[in-house]
Scaffold this active site. Structure first.
Site, PDB file in Angstrom:
ATOM      1  N   ASP A  21       0.839  -1.194   0.000  1.00 13.11           N
ATOM      2  CA  ASP A  21       0.000   0.000   0.000  1.00 13.11           C
ATOM      3  C   ASP A  21       0.880   1.253   0.000  1.00 13.11           C
ATOM      4  OD1 ASP A  21      -3.186   0.563   1.032  1.00 13.11           O
ATOM      5  OD2 ASP A  21      -1.741   2.209   1.242  1.00 13.11           O
ATOM      6  N   ASN A  63     -12.946  -3.028   2.447  1.00 13.14           N
ATOM      7  CA  ASN A  63     -13.903  -1.943   2.667  1.00 13.14           C
ATOM      8  C   ASN A  63     -14.885  -1.866   1.502  1.00 13.14           C
ATOM      9  OD1 ASN A  63     -12.468  -1.211   5.003  1.00 13.14           O
ATOM     10  ND2 ASN A  63     -11.062   0.071   3.822  1.00 13.14           N
ATOM     11  N   GLY A  96     -15.470   2.974   4.049  1.00 13.19           N
ATOM     12  CA  GLY A  96     -14.146   3.567   3.910  1.00 13.19           C
ATOM     13  C   GLY A  96     -13.453   3.240   2.609  1.00 13.19           C
ATOM     14  N   GLN A  97     -14.212   2.771   1.600  1.00  8.44           N
ATOM     15  CA  GLN A  97     -13.581   2.437   0.316  1.00  8.44           C
ATOM     16  C   GLN A  97     -13.290   3.704  -0.475  1.00  8.44           C
ATOM     17  OE1 GLN A  97     -15.898  -0.170  -2.227  1.00  8.44           O
ATOM     18  NE2 GLN A  97     -14.148  -0.580  -3.581  1.00  8.44           N
ATOM     19  N   HIS A 106     -10.176  -4.791  -3.141  1.00  8.39           N
ATOM     20  CA  HIS A 106      -8.835  -5.107  -2.654  1.00  8.39           C
ATOM     21  C   HIS A 106      -8.931  -5.550  -1.206  1.00  8.39           C
ATOM     22  CE1 HIS A 106      -9.782  -0.814  -2.430  1.00  8.39           C
ATOM     23  NE2 HIS A 106      -9.174  -0.812  -1.262  1.00  8.39           N
ATOM     24  N   LEU A 107      -8.177  -6.591  -0.915  1.00 15.38           N
ATOM     25  CA  LEU A 107      -8.099  -7.113   0.443  1.00 15.38           C
ATOM     26  C   LEU A 107      -6.877  -6.488   1.100  1.00 15.38           C
ATOM     27  CD1 LEU A 107      -9.391  -9.242   2.343  1.00 15.38           C
ATOM     28  CD2 LEU A 107      -7.764 -10.896   1.397  1.00 15.38           C
ATOM     29  N   HIS A 108      -7.113  -5.711   2.165  1.00 16.01           N
ATOM     30  CA  HIS A 108      -5.989  -5.168   2.922  1.00 16.01           C
ATOM     31  C   HIS A 108      -5.424  -6.286   3.795  1.00 16.01           C
ATOM     32  CE1 HIS A 108      -6.808  -0.735   2.392  1.00 16.01           C
ATOM     33  NE2 HIS A 108      -8.030  -1.177   2.173  1.00 16.01           N
TER      34      HIS A 108
HETATM   35  P1  DGP Z   1      -9.597   1.702   0.516  1.00 12.90           P
HETATM   36  O1  DGP Z   1      -9.691   2.954   1.330  1.00 12.90           O
HETATM   37  O2  DGP Z   1     -10.057   0.468   1.267  1.00 12.90           O
HETATM   38  O3  DGP Z   1     -10.278   1.835  -0.821  1.00 12.90           O
HETATM   39  O4  DGP Z   1      -8.059   1.475   0.257  1.00 12.90           O
HETATM   40  C1  DGP Z   1      -7.369   2.013  -0.847  1.00 12.90           C
HETATM   41  C2  DGP Z   1      -5.909   1.884  -0.552  1.00 12.90           C
HETATM   42  O5  DGP Z   1      -5.210   2.023  -1.747  1.00 12.90           O
HETATM   43  C3  DGP Z   1      -5.369   2.945   0.400  1.00 12.90           C
HETATM   44  O6  DGP Z   1      -4.892   2.302   1.591  1.00 12.90           O
HETATM   45  C4  DGP Z   1      -4.226   3.602  -0.361  1.00 12.90           C
HETATM   46  C5  DGP Z   1      -3.979   2.670  -1.492  1.00 12.90           C
HETATM   47  N1  DGP Z   1      -3.599   3.283  -2.738  1.00 12.90           N
HETATM   48  C6  DGP Z   1      -4.271   4.257  -3.410  1.00 12.90           C
HETATM   49  N2  DGP Z   1      -3.646   4.549  -4.556  1.00 12.90           N
HETATM   50  C7  DGP Z   1      -2.564   3.722  -4.618  1.00 12.90           C
HETATM   51  C8  DGP Z   1      -1.534   3.546  -5.590  1.00 12.90           C
HETATM   52  O7  DGP Z   1      -1.469   4.187  -6.636  1.00 12.90           O
HETATM   53  N3  DGP Z   1      -0.583   2.615  -5.296  1.00 12.90           N
HETATM   54  C9  DGP Z   1      -0.613   1.863  -4.154  1.00 12.90           C
HETATM   55  N4  DGP Z   1       0.372   0.969  -3.976  1.00 12.90           N
HETATM   56  N5  DGP Z   1      -1.578   2.006  -3.239  1.00 12.90           N
HETATM   57  C10 DGP Z   1      -2.537   2.922  -3.465  1.00 12.90           C
END
Ligand code: DGP
Length: 114
Positions: free
Chosen positions: A30, A87, A93-94, A100-102
């Protein structure tokens, strides 16, 4: 989806720190980590939210969790423990609308989540 940031990562148009890849799944770190280990595990095919899942997506959803487990082992957090969370939509919180699975680990998680 041409305007989806995670599809661009899948296609190689945007760089990412990849930690796992197979024909259906990609996992990468992330950009704004919320824990010492914070990996996103995604299907390569575009699915916007959990609400958009169909029965044909059941297999790939299982593959996300199998990949998360492999990554957790490889990154050394399987035994200490970790959290997986997906999310959905605004109150969930999406912020990126490609599911995507955190995978979060390397510190003590708290409950309830914020
Ligand atoms: P969510 O809030 O659950 O939709 O999580 C989205 C996540 O994606 C957030 O933790 C930050 C991450 N993220 C957003 N843009 C990028 C990107 O361009 N590259 C990477 N590696 N992560 C990203």
């Amino acid at each position: 989806m041409s305007d989806c940031i995670f599809c661009k990562i899948v296609n190689g148009d945007i760089p990412a720190d990849k930690v796992y890849e197979d024909e259906d799944v990609l996992a990468f770190r992330d950009l704004g980590p919320q824990a010492p280990v914070h990996v996103l595990v995604i299907p390569k095919a575009h699915i916007a939210t959990l609400n958009d899942l169909g029965t044909a997506d059941a297999a790939v959803m299982g593959k996300l969790y199998l990949a998360a487990g492999k990554v957790a082992t490889e990154l050394g957090i399987a035994e200490s423990g970790y959290r997986t969370v997906m999310n959905c939509n605004a109150q969930g919180g999406q912020t990126v609308f490609h599911i995507h699975l955190h995978l979060l680990g390397g510190r003590q998680m708290t409950w309830p989540p914020g």
